[in-house]
Design a protein around this motif. Structure first.
Motif, mmCIF file in Angstrom:
data_model
loop_
_atom_site.group_PDB
_atom_site.id
_atom_site.type_symbol
_atom_site.label_atom_id
_atom_site.label_comp_id
_atom_site.label_asym_id
_atom_site.label_seq_id
_atom_site.Cartn_x
_atom_site.Cartn_y
_atom_site.Cartn_z
ATOM 1 N N TYR A 96 0.855 -1.191 0.000
ATOM 2 C CA TYR A 96 0.000 0.000 0.000
ATOM 3 C C TYR A 96 0.890 1.240 0.000
ATOM 4 O O TYR A 96 1.717 1.415 0.894
ATOM 5 N N ASN A 132 -4.691 3.557 -6.026
ATOM 6 C CA ASN A 132 -4.877 2.465 -5.068
ATOM 7 C C ASN A 132 -5.898 1.414 -5.493
ATOM 8 O O ASN A 132 -5.989 0.370 -4.878
ATOM 9 N N PRO A 147 -4.626 -0.828 3.109
ATOM 10 C CA PRO A 147 -3.734 -0.251 4.118
ATOM 11 C C PRO A 147 -3.726 -1.082 5.396
ATOM 12 O O PRO A 147 -4.704 -1.753 5.718
#
Length: 165
Positions: free
Chosen positions: A61, A121, A146
């Motif tokens: 991440y 992301n 995350p």
């Protein structure tokens, strides 16, 4: 006899119809993060003896901004060798020199990929994994979720507390 057959068929039809209720677009698990979010592949070992596996392969991440063009993406890839002989592995791009995994062992090699365009992301990165002399396949590495929630920021309101809408 005829009535029991009709009842059995009707029961089977109802069970079949109800089994599809959660298979639609809005399933309960649609918005849940999987326990192991990465790509997973298992292939037979040489001559079909044992297995070779890639487990939980993801890109680390990178924070809320994603990976910027020109940066390096860090991959997390677990490689397993459940065969009676050592196996060499190459991952392209990123790990051009083979890593050897001992029989019954595993490896978590240091793998970095050059990012040529911004990778957000919700993106992924394609790689080729080769268990040298045994199997070669393409794999798409998703960006891992995350480890912690994003930091919360205090929001200043223009209205005094309790003033309603």
């Amino acid at each position: 006899m005829k009535r029991s057959i009709t009842f059995a068929l009707a029961t089977a039809a109802v069970a079949f119809a109800l089994s599809g209720c959660s298979a639609g677009l809005y399933t309960q698990t649609a918005d849940q993060t999987p326990t192991v979010p990465g790509a997973n592949v298992t292939v037979p070992g040489r001559d079909g003896v044992g297995t070779l596996s890639v487990r939980n392969a993801t890109l680390a991440y990178p924070g809320t901004e994603g990976y910027k063009a020109g940066s390096q993406a860090q991959a997390h890839i677990w490689l397993f060798n459940d065969t009676p002989e050592p196996v060499r592995v190459v991952i392209r791009p990123g790990l051009e020199s083979p890593v050897t995994i001992p029989p019954g062992g595993f490896a978590k090699p240091e793998v970095r990929f050059p990012v040529d365009k911004t990778l957000h992301n919700d993106g992924s990165f394609p790689v080729e994994v080769e268990f040298v002399g045994v199997s070669r396949f393409n794999l798409v590495l998703p960006i891992a979720p995350p480890d912690e929630p994003a930091p919360k920021h205090k929001i200043e309101l223009d209205q005094p507390a309790g003033s309603g809408h």
